[in-house]
Design a protein around this motif. Structure first.
Motif, PDB file in Angstrom:
ATOM      1  N   ALA A 142      -0.459  17.338  -8.195  1.00 49.76           N
ATOM      2  CA  ALA A 142       0.777  17.901  -8.041  1.00 49.76           C
ATOM      3  C   ALA A 142       1.811  17.034  -7.333  1.00 49.76           C
ATOM      4  CB  ALA A 142       0.694  19.178  -7.063  1.00 49.76           C
ATOM      5  N   ALA A 143       1.251  16.013  -6.529  1.00 43.52           N
ATOM      6  CA  ALA A 143       2.304  15.015  -5.832  1.00 43.52           C
ATOM      7  C   ALA A 143       2.486  13.842  -6.833  1.00 43.52           C
ATOM      8  CB  ALA A 143       1.748  14.551  -4.736  1.00 43.52           C
ATOM      9  N   VAL A 150      -1.014   4.145 -13.194  1.00 40.83           N
ATOM     10  CA  VAL A 150       0.373   4.368 -13.029  1.00 40.83           C
ATOM     11  C   VAL A 150       0.762   5.615 -12.625  1.00 40.83           C
ATOM     12  CG1 VAL A 150       2.498   4.100 -14.466  1.00 40.83           C
ATOM     13  CG2 VAL A 150       0.649   2.368 -14.861  1.00 40.83           C
ATOM     14  N   LEU A 151       1.541   5.831 -11.654  1.00 37.06           N
ATOM     15  CA  LEU A 151       1.790   7.330 -11.149  1.00 37.06           C
ATOM     16  C   LEU A 151       3.228   7.568 -11.074  1.00 37.06           C
ATOM     17  CD1 LEU A 151      -0.943   7.254  -8.065  1.00 37.06           C
ATOM     18  CD2 LEU A 151      -1.402   7.839 -10.330  1.00 37.06           C
ATOM     19  N   ARG A 152       3.681   8.733 -11.440  1.00 32.98           N
ATOM     20  CA  ARG A 152       5.070   9.302 -10.881  1.00 32.98           C
ATOM     21  C   ARG A 152       5.129  10.195 -10.174  1.00 32.98           C
ATOM     22  NH1 ARG A 152       8.137   9.505 -16.275  1.00 32.98           N
ATOM     23  NH2 ARG A 152       6.626  11.156 -16.577  1.00 32.98           N
ATOM     24  N   GLY A 211      10.597  10.735  -7.858  1.00 36.24           N
ATOM     25  CA  GLY A 211      10.511  10.522  -9.240  1.00 36.24           C
ATOM     26  C   GLY A 211      10.332   9.029  -9.525  1.00 36.24           C
ATOM     27  N   ARG A 212       9.846   8.321  -8.406  1.00 39.09           N
ATOM     28  CA  ARG A 212       9.690   6.834  -8.572  1.00 39.09           C
ATOM     29  C   ARG A 212       8.339   6.427  -9.300  1.00 39.09           C
ATOM     30  NH1 ARG A 212      11.247   4.413  -2.983  1.00 39.09           N
ATOM     31  NH2 ARG A 212       9.627   6.058  -2.163  1.00 39.09           N
ATOM     32  N   ILE A 213       8.219   5.470  -9.777  1.00 39.31           N
ATOM     33  CA  ILE A 213       6.702   5.059 -10.523  1.00 39.31           C
ATOM     34  C   ILE A 213       6.224   4.082  -9.787  1.00 39.31           C
ATOM     35  CG2 ILE A 213       5.804   3.930 -12.519  1.00 39.31           C
ATOM     36  CD1 ILE A 213       7.710   5.543 -14.420  1.00 39.31           C
ATOM     37  N   VAL A 219     -12.620   3.837  -1.097  1.00 38.43           N
ATOM     38  CA  VAL A 219     -11.565   3.378  -2.053  1.00 38.43           C
ATOM     39  C   VAL A 219     -10.647   2.316  -1.108  1.00 38.43           C
ATOM     40  CG1 VAL A 219      -9.376   3.924  -3.033  1.00 38.43           C
ATOM     41  CG2 VAL A 219     -11.416   5.309  -3.270  1.00 38.43           C
ATOM     42  N   ALA A 220     -10.199   1.166  -1.514  1.00 37.53           N
ATOM     43  CA  ALA A 220      -9.157   0.392  -1.254  1.00 37.53           C
ATOM     44  C   ALA A 220      -8.240   0.375  -2.355  1.00 37.53           C
ATOM     45  CB  ALA A 220      -9.927  -0.969  -1.103  1.00 37.53           C
ATOM     46  N   ARG A 221      -6.954   0.848  -2.026  1.00 38.51           N
ATOM     47  CA  ARG A 221      -6.012   1.016  -3.196  1.00 38.51           C
ATOM     48  C   ARG A 221      -4.667   0.750  -2.569  1.00 38.51           C
ATOM     49  NH1 ARG A 221      -2.539   5.101  -3.008  1.00 38.51           N
ATOM     50  NH2 ARG A 221      -3.584   6.596  -1.776  1.00 38.51           N
ATOM     51  N   GLN A 222      -3.912   0.069  -3.414  1.00 34.34           N
ATOM     52  CA  GLN A 222      -2.663  -0.506  -3.404  1.00 34.34           C
ATOM     53  C   GLN A 222      -1.830   0.982  -3.001  1.00 34.34           C
ATOM     54  OE1 GLN A 222      -2.122  -2.932  -6.567  1.00 34.34           O
ATOM     55  NE2 GLN A 222      -1.809  -4.740  -5.276  1.00 34.34           N
ATOM     56  N   MET A 223      -0.716   0.734  -2.343  1.00 35.79           N
ATOM     57  CA  MET A 223       0.120   1.871  -1.669  1.00 35.79           C
ATOM     58  C   MET A 223       0.989   2.409  -2.676  1.00 35.79           C
ATOM     59  SD  MET A 223       1.059   1.038   2.227  1.00 35.79           S
ATOM     60  CE  MET A 223      -0.096   0.364   3.257  1.00 35.79           C
ATOM     61  N   THR A 224       1.322   3.528  -2.927  1.00 37.86           N
ATOM     62  CA  THR A 224       2.528   4.178  -3.681  1.00 37.86           C
ATOM     63  C   THR A 224       3.521   3.821  -2.897  1.00 37.86           C
ATOM     64  OG1 THR A 224       2.454   6.263  -2.484  1.00 37.86           O
ATOM     65  CG2 THR A 224       1.182   6.091  -4.576  1.00 37.86           C
TER      66      THR A 224
END
Length: 302
Positions: free
Chosen positions: A76-77, A104-106, A119-121, A144-149
Motif C-alpha cells: 500500500a505504501a 524498484v519501488l514507487r 510518487g518518487r521512485i 535484512v540489510a536494505r538501502q533506504m527509500t
C-alpha cells in the motif's frame, strides 16, 4: 554445477525464492491467496524479523496473518515495480539462505513523516539472511540489510543530504570472470570469507592481507551513512590495510563469522559477522554486526 547441490539445499533455496516472489507480488494478490501460499513457508511460531539497527530498530515476530498484513501495508505504501533476487546462496549446515534482491519501488502511500504520497521512485539492493528449520523447510527468521527509500532517507537521517549509498549495477554481480568449476572452489571461497572477517580482529596478521584481498578491491557502503562518493568507503589494498590498521589502533576488536554462504552459479559469497569493539582509551564497548555480499576475482580473492 547444479549437481553439487543436495536435496536439502535445493529445498531451502526453493523456499527462499518462493518467499521473495510472494514478497514482491503480495500487492497483486488477495489476502486469502497470499496466506495460502505463505503458510507452507512460515514457521509454526511465526517468523522473527531481526533488527538491523538502522531502518529496523527492534526484532519483530509475526505469525502468518500478521506477516500477510505487513506485506499488504508495504505494498500500500510502495508499488513494487521490480523485486528480483539476483544472487542467492545456501549454507546447508546452518539452514541459511542469503539473497541479494534488486528492487524498484514507487511511493504511493504516506509513510513515516510524510503526510501524502510523494510518487518518487527508489531503487536499490537488499540482502536477506533467512534461517530455516532444516527438517520442515519453514522460515524461522529474516535479517535484512536494505538501502533506504527516499522517504526513509528524509525521515530517518538527521541530514538527508549527507547520504551516498553504493550504486551497484546488476551486471557487475552476474558478470563473473568464470563460472565456479567445482566443490573445491566453494570450500576455498568459504575459507577466504573466514580469513577476511578474521582480518578485522585485533592481532590479525595484516601481512597476509594480499593473499585474501585483490589489489583493486573496494568496499561499498550499502546504507550510504559514510557519505562517500558512489558509496565507496575505501579502494585498493593500501587503503584497505590502512582502514583495518586504524581500527586495530583505536579498538580492541573480536570479530566473529556467524554464518556465510557461497553462490553455486557465480563467484559471489555472503557474510554475516558480529564484533565486540572496546575503545582502547575510555574502554567503552560497542557491539557491531553486519551482513554483506562479497565478490571474488578469477584468483578467488575478495
Amino acid at each position: 554445477v547444479m549437481s553439487y547441490r543436495t536435496e536439502l539445499s535445493e529445498k531451502l533455496l526453493k523456499s527462499a525464492l518462493q518467499y521473495a516472489r510472494l514478497t514482491g507480488e503480495a500487492g497483486r494478490m488477495s489476502r486469502t491467496d497470499l496466506t495460502t501460499q505463505l503458510e507452507p513457508l512460515v514457521g509454526t511460531r511465526g517468523v522473527t524479523f531481526l533488527a538491523d539497527h538502522v531502518i529496523y530498530p527492534k526484532d519483530r515476530t509475526k505469525d502468518l496473518g500478521q506477516l500477510a498484513d505487513s506485506l499488504a501495508r508495504q505494498h500500500a505504501a510502495y508499488e513494487h515495480l521490480t523485486y528480483r533476487p539476483v544472487v542467492s546462496a545456501v549454507n546447508e549446515e546452518d539452514g541459511v539462505v542469503f539473497s541479494a534482491i534488486y528492487y524498484v519501488l514507487r511511493n504511493r502511500g504516506a509513510v513515516l513523516d510524510a503526510t501524502e504520497p510523494t510518487g518518487r521512485i527508489s531503487k536499490g539492493f537488499l540482502i536477506d539472511k533467512m534461517t530455516f528449520d532444516k527438517s520442515t523447510g519453514r522460515l524461522l527468521s529474516s535479517l535484512v540489510a536494505r538501502q533506504m527509500t527516499l522517504e526513509e532517507r528524509d525521515s530517518l537521517l538527521q541530514d538527508p543530504t549527507a547520504w551516498q549509498p553504493a550504486v551497484v549495477d546488476e551486471g557487475e554481480l552476474v558478470a563473473v570472470p568464470h563460472v565456479v568449476a567445482g566443490p573445491n572452489d566453494y570450500k576455498y571461497m568459504g575459507e577466504v570469507i573466514s580469513k577476511w572477517v578474521a582480518m578485522w580482529s585485533s592481532g590479525a596478521p595484516l601481512d597476509d592481507l594480499p593473499k585474501v584481498v585483490a589489489s583493486n578491491c573496494r568496499e561499498h557502503d550499502g546504507y550510504g551513512l559514510h557519505n562517500k562518493p558512489n558509496g565507496i568507503t575505501w579502494q585498493g589494498l593500501d587503503q584497505g590495510r590502512a582502514i583495518i590498521a586504524a581500527a586495530h589502533k583505536t579498538y580492541d576488536i573480536r570479530n566473529e563469522l556467524v554464518s556465510h554462504a557461497v553462490s553455486y552459479d557465480h563467484k559471489l559469497g555472503f557474510e554475516h559477522w558480529r564484533a565486540d569493539a572496546v575503545n582502547r582509551g575510555d574502554q567503552t564497548q560497542t557491539p557491531l554486526e553486519g551482513i554483506g555480499l562479497i565478490c571474488f576475482n578469477q584468483h578467488l580473492q575478495v
